[in-house]
Design a protein around this motif. Structure first.
Motif, PDB file in Angstrom:
ATOM      1  N   ASN A   7       0.855  -1.187   0.000  1.00 34.98           N
ATOM      2  CA  ASN A   7       0.000   0.000   0.000  1.00 34.98           C
ATOM      3  C   ASN A   7       0.895   1.242   0.000  1.00 34.98           C
ATOM      4  O   ASN A   7       1.713   1.429   0.912  1.00 34.98           O
ATOM      5  CB  ASN A   7      -0.901  -0.017   1.247  1.00 34.98           C
ATOM      6  CG  ASN A   7      -1.937   1.088   1.222  1.00 34.98           C
ATOM      7  OD1 ASN A   7      -1.640   2.224   0.896  1.00 34.98           O
ATOM      8  ND2 ASN A   7      -3.157   0.758   1.603  1.00 34.98           N
ATOM      9  N   THR A  41      -1.292  -1.594  -3.767  1.00 31.66           N
ATOM     10  CA  THR A  41      -2.600  -1.238  -3.217  1.00 31.66           C
ATOM     11  C   THR A  41      -2.673   0.273  -3.028  1.00 31.66           C
ATOM     12  O   THR A  41      -1.700   0.899  -2.595  1.00 31.66           O
ATOM     13  CB  THR A  41      -2.829  -1.940  -1.868  1.00 31.66           C
ATOM     14  OG1 THR A  41      -2.994  -3.348  -2.100  1.00 31.66           O
ATOM     15  CG2 THR A  41      -4.077  -1.410  -1.171  1.00 31.66           C
ATOM     16  N   ASN A  68      -4.691  -3.121  -6.746  1.00 35.11           N
ATOM     17  CA  ASN A  68      -5.811  -3.316  -5.835  1.00 35.11           C
ATOM     18  C   ASN A  68      -6.259  -1.944  -5.348  1.00 35.11           C
ATOM     19  O   ASN A  68      -5.475  -1.203  -4.758  1.00 35.11           O
ATOM     20  CB  ASN A  68      -5.371  -4.186  -4.649  1.00 35.11           C
ATOM     21  CG  ASN A  68      -6.416  -4.259  -3.545  1.00 35.11           C
ATOM     22  OD1 ASN A  68      -7.601  -4.446  -3.810  1.00 35.11           O
ATOM     23  ND2 ASN A  68      -5.981  -4.115  -2.300  1.00 35.11           N
ATOM     24  N   SER A 211      -1.887  -7.185   2.335  1.00 39.76           N
ATOM     25  CA  SER A 211      -1.734  -5.795   1.909  1.00 39.76           C
ATOM     26  C   SER A 211      -1.101  -5.027   3.067  1.00 39.76           C
ATOM     27  O   SER A 211      -1.681  -4.957   4.150  1.00 39.76           O
ATOM     28  CB  SER A 211      -3.101  -5.200   1.548  1.00 39.76           C
ATOM     29  OG  SER A 211      -2.982  -3.824   1.257  1.00 39.76           O
TER      30      SER A 211
END
Length: 241
Positions: A7, A41, A68, A211
């Motif tokens: 992320n 992400t 994502n 994630s």
């Protein structure tokens, strides 16, 4: 092997704190891919305090691994996902003023909403994951909504891990077993770190993807981004041994 999706919201926070384009979020995402991450992400929020909608569009043009997109399915978010068509969308019930995600969906109370949104994304070939607390009934509810996967909200695991690892992970094992019974893919995320990641994977080795953002970017301040991605990949591998 469990995949690592990084992320990059915190990289965007640093950029936004000064204006301009340092650090370059797109360049950072490409580097993270090159360093071995399996996906990127992003979690754009309506106030654009970190990742912006245009970042998401630009990332989709250049990424070679899975993208994502996480977020609350408000109309603007739904439109963005349908436009960008990432590999996966993760539906998260965060309030507009939330500092970070702090709860999973009640998949029974919001079944109609989640079912309708999931169907719209499936029409574009987008895999749908629903963010849930580690409760088997919420996992089953996600399956009833048509989800492909659930993402288990691991904040409680991370918070309780140091005091009692076995107790911390037990609800997640039960929820993960329910996901497997339901034929759902399984993701996990929130506060996973170098300290607790391997143990989590060891107990739930059928986890498809983790994630990780905040802890990984913090670790990168000390170890460097390339080395940090490798360290997280090593912890995932350690959990499978």
């Amino acid at each position: 092997m469990t995949k690592l999706s990084v992320n990059i919201n915190k990289i965007a926070v640093v950029r936004n704190s000064r204006g301009g384009n340092l650090p370059d979020v797109i360049r950072a995402a490409q580097a993270i891919e090159r360093f071995g991450a399996d996906g990127i992400t992003v979690h754009p929020r309506p106030d654009a305090r970190h990742i912006r909608y245009d970042d998401v569009r630009n990332l989709k043009r250049v990424l070679t691994t899975e993208l994502n997109i996480e977020g609350n399915p408000i109309p603007s978010f739904v439109d963005l996902v349908l436009e960008v068509q990432p590999a996966q969308v993760t539906l998260v019930p965060d309030a507009p003023d939330a500092i970070t995600s702090n709860a999973g969906w009640d998949t029974m109370a919001h079944r109609d909403l989640l079912t309708g949104i999931t169907a719209r994304f499936h029409e574009r070939g987008i895999r749908v994951s629903i963010f849930v607390d580690p409760r088997p009934e919420m996992v089953a509810g996600a399956r009833a909504c048509g989800a492909d996967r659930v993402e288990l909200y691991t904040e409680a695991y991370a918070r309780e891990y140091a005091a009692d690892p076995a107790r911390a992970v037990a609800p997640y094992v039960a929820a993960a077993e329910e996901a497997r019974r339901q034929g759902l893919g399984l993701n996990a995320g929130h506060d996973l770190s170098l300290e607790n990641l391997a143990a989590y994977i060891r107990h739930i080795p059928w986890t498809d993807e983790v994630s990780i953002g905040h802890a990984l970017i913090c670790d990168a301040l000390w170890y460097g981004l390339e080395n940090t991605v490798a360290l997280y990949k090593r912890e995932i591998k350690k959990g499978t041994l």
